[in-house]
Design a protein around this motif. Structure first.
Motif, PDB file in Angstrom:
ATOM      1  N   PRO A   1       0.724  -1.261  -0.233  1.00 18.19           N
ATOM      2  CA  PRO A   1       0.262  -0.158   0.528  1.00 18.19           C
ATOM      3  C   PRO A   1       0.737   1.031  -0.204  1.00 18.19           C
ATOM      4  CG  PRO A   1      -0.211  -1.182   2.062  1.00 18.19           C
ATOM      5  CD  PRO A   1       0.809  -1.997   1.049  1.00 18.19           C
ATOM      6  N   ALA A   2       2.214   1.145   0.158  1.00 14.85           N
ATOM      7  CA  ALA A   2       3.045   2.371   0.345  1.00 14.85           C
ATOM      8  C   ALA A   2       2.974   2.627  -0.670  1.00 14.85           C
ATOM      9  CB  ALA A   2       4.472   1.806   0.956  1.00 14.85           C
ATOM     10  N   HIS A   3       3.061   2.499  -2.213  1.00 15.24           N
ATOM     11  CA  HIS A   3       3.040   2.879  -3.440  1.00 15.24           C
ATOM     12  C   HIS A   3       2.130   3.363  -4.055  1.00 15.24           C
ATOM     13  CE1 HIS A   3       7.041   0.813  -3.790  1.00 15.24           C
ATOM     14  NE2 HIS A   3       7.020  -0.970  -3.766  1.00 15.24           N
ATOM     15  N   ILE A   4       1.036   2.812  -3.044  1.00 15.71           N
ATOM     16  CA  ILE A   4      -0.094   4.025  -3.883  1.00 15.71           C
ATOM     17  C   ILE A   4      -0.550   5.056  -2.979  1.00 15.71           C
ATOM     18  CG2 ILE A   4      -2.660   3.022  -3.678  1.00 15.71           C
ATOM     19  CD1 ILE A   4      -1.404   0.529  -5.872  1.00 15.71           C
ATOM     20  N   ARG A   5      -0.091   4.402  -2.083  1.00 15.97           N
ATOM     21  CA  ARG A   5      -0.278   6.380  -1.149  1.00 15.97           C
ATOM     22  C   ARG A   5       0.522   7.144  -1.948  1.00 15.97           C
ATOM     23  NH1 ARG A   5      -0.943   3.853   4.713  1.00 15.97           N
ATOM     24  NH2 ARG A   5      -3.139   2.571   4.441  1.00 15.97           N
TER      25      ARG A   5
ATOM     26  N   GLN B   1       1.847   7.222  -4.929  1.00 15.21           N
ATOM     27  CA  GLN B   1       1.165   8.033  -6.156  1.00 15.21           C
ATOM     28  C   GLN B   1       0.139   8.863  -5.705  1.00 15.21           C
ATOM     29  OE1 GLN B   1       2.455   7.173  -8.490  1.00 15.21           O
ATOM     30  NE2 GLN B   1       2.261   5.309  -9.475  1.00 15.21           N
ATOM     31  N   LEU B   2      -0.666   8.182  -5.174  1.00 20.20           N
ATOM     32  CA  LEU B   2      -1.669   9.320  -4.722  1.00 20.20           C
ATOM     33  C   LEU B   2      -1.293  10.319  -4.078  1.00 20.20           C
ATOM     34  CD1 LEU B   2      -4.644   6.808  -3.121  1.00 20.20           C
ATOM     35  CD2 LEU B   2      -4.977   8.256  -5.068  1.00 20.20           C
ATOM     36  N   ALA B   3      -0.253  10.264  -2.792  1.00 21.56           N
ATOM     37  CA  ALA B   3       0.401  11.750  -2.613  1.00 21.56           C
ATOM     38  C   ALA B   3       0.561  12.521  -3.575  1.00 21.56           C
ATOM     39  CB  ALA B   3       0.429  11.484  -1.458  1.00 21.56           C
ATOM     40  N   TRP B   4       1.622  12.451  -4.943  1.00 19.82           N
ATOM     41  CA  TRP B   4       2.233  13.093  -5.659  1.00 19.82           C
ATOM     42  C   TRP B   4       0.122  14.134  -6.053  1.00 19.82           C
ATOM     43  CZ3 TRP B   4       6.637  15.141  -4.407  1.00 19.82           C
ATOM     44  CH2 TRP B   4       7.538  14.194  -4.853  1.00 19.82           C
ATOM     45  N   ARG B   5       0.083  12.641  -6.543  1.00 19.75           N
ATOM     46  CA  ARG B   5      -0.833  13.378  -7.581  1.00 19.75           C
ATOM     47  C   ARG B   5      -1.899  14.139  -6.402  1.00 19.75           C
ATOM     48  NH1 ARG B   5      -4.424  10.534 -12.350  1.00 19.75           N
ATOM     49  NH2 ARG B   5      -6.283  12.608 -12.421  1.00 19.75           N
TER      50      ARG B   5
ATOM     51  N   HIS C   1      -9.003  25.990  -0.719  1.00 19.24           N
ATOM     52  CA  HIS C   1      -9.925  24.956  -1.300  1.00 19.24           C
ATOM     53  C   HIS C   1      -9.665  23.831  -1.574  1.00 19.24           C
ATOM     54  CE1 HIS C   1     -10.046  29.544  -3.042  1.00 19.24           C
ATOM     55  NE2 HIS C   1      -8.617  29.109  -3.682  1.00 19.24           N
ATOM     56  N   ALA C   2      -9.060  22.608  -0.703  1.00 20.00           N
ATOM     57  CA  ALA C   2      -9.321  21.513  -0.731  1.00 20.00           C
ATOM     58  C   ALA C   2      -8.085  20.899   0.471  1.00 20.00           C
ATOM     59  CB  ALA C   2      -8.810  21.252  -2.098  1.00 20.00           C
ATOM     60  N   SER C   3      -8.417  19.568   0.599  1.00 17.73           N
ATOM     61  CA  SER C   3      -7.907  18.897   1.099  1.00 17.73           C
ATOM     62  C   SER C   3      -7.830  17.116   0.528  1.00 17.73           C
ATOM     63  CB  SER C   3      -7.667  18.803   2.542  1.00 17.73           C
ATOM     64  OG  SER C   3      -9.222  18.345   2.619  1.00 17.73           O
ATOM     65  N   ALA C   4      -6.582  16.239   0.840  1.00 13.84           N
ATOM     66  CA  ALA C   4      -6.839  14.854   0.634  1.00 13.84           C
ATOM     67  C   ALA C   4      -5.770  14.491   1.273  1.00 13.84           C
ATOM     68  CB  ALA C   4      -6.198  14.873  -0.099  1.00 13.84           C
ATOM     69  N   ALA C   5      -6.885  13.256   2.231  1.00 14.10           N
ATOM     70  CA  ALA C   5      -5.950  11.764   3.296  1.00 14.10           C
ATOM     71  C   ALA C   5      -4.513  11.468   2.343  1.00 14.10           C
ATOM     72  CB  ALA C   5      -6.243  11.310   3.839  1.00 14.10           C
ATOM     73  N   VAL C   6      -3.301  11.780   2.458  1.00 16.59           N
ATOM     74  CA  VAL C   6      -2.388  11.208   1.594  1.00 16.59           C
ATOM     75  C   VAL C   6      -1.888  10.003   2.637  1.00 16.59           C
ATOM     76  CG1 VAL C   6      -2.089  12.743  -0.138  1.00 16.59           C
ATOM     77  CG2 VAL C   6      -0.597  12.781   2.384  1.00 16.59           C
ATOM     78  N   ASN C   7      -1.969   9.749   3.824  1.00 21.93           N
ATOM     79  CA  ASN C   7      -1.148   8.579   4.603  1.00 21.93           C
ATOM     80  C   ASN C   7      -2.132   8.735   6.235  1.00 21.93           C
ATOM     81  OD1 ASN C   7       0.353   6.632   5.339  1.00 21.93           O
ATOM     82  ND2 ASN C   7       1.752   7.758   5.483  1.00 21.93           N
TER      83      ASN C   7
END
Length: 154
Positions: free
Chosen positions: A76-80, A82-86, A139-145
């Protein structure tokens, strides 16, 4: 999201899933990753395998979804990452936010459940506590870990 809402964005969702799940070694893992993502986005309170599979219609192979989640070898670290960079590109964060959330539990069968304080209930109660890291802007937020807090009783 309703099935109709997912149908409208399905092409974009598949493109997103192809990017995020690109590190997966096998084609079937990438496919079930995309199906699992759609399952998480569908309406419904329970996000465990059986209710998701029922909502996914023809893609709702309960056994294949369960295998993807429990025994398919992926990190899951690789997926997280990828999501964090995006999300970093999309949000242009001004801050990192660390937050905790309590998930109230009736029993003790779930991992990391303990009697502990949670702001969710405003008291000491039986719960899990999740800790998360978010990228945030005005304007936005996202959980990255994120992780479950491991209480001493465990």
């Amino acid at each position: 999201m309703t099935p109709d809402e997912i149908a409208v964005v399905r092409g974009e969702l598949e493109t997103f899933a192809a990017e995020v799940f690109e590190p997966f070694a096998r084609k079937d893992q990438r496919r079930w990753g995309q199906v699992y993502l759609r399952g998480l986005l569908t309406d419904g309170q329970r996000k465990s395998v059986e209710p998701m599979a029922a909502r996914l219609g023809e893609d709702g192979n309960r056994q294949a979804l369960a295998n993807f989640i429990t025994t398919s070898p992926w990190d899951p670290a690789h997926i997280r990452a990828q999501l964090a960079w995006r999300m970093e590109e999309a949000i242009g964060p001004d801050a990192l936010v660390v937050d905790d959330t309590g998930f109230l539990k009736d029993g003790t069968a779930s991992a990391c459940v303990s009697r502990q304080y949670t702001g969710t209930a405003g008291k000491v109660t039986n719960c899990q506590v999740g800790v998360s890291l978010h990228l945030a802007s005005d304007h936005a937020s996202a959980a990255v870990n994120w992780r479950l807090f491991l209480p001493q009783t465990w």
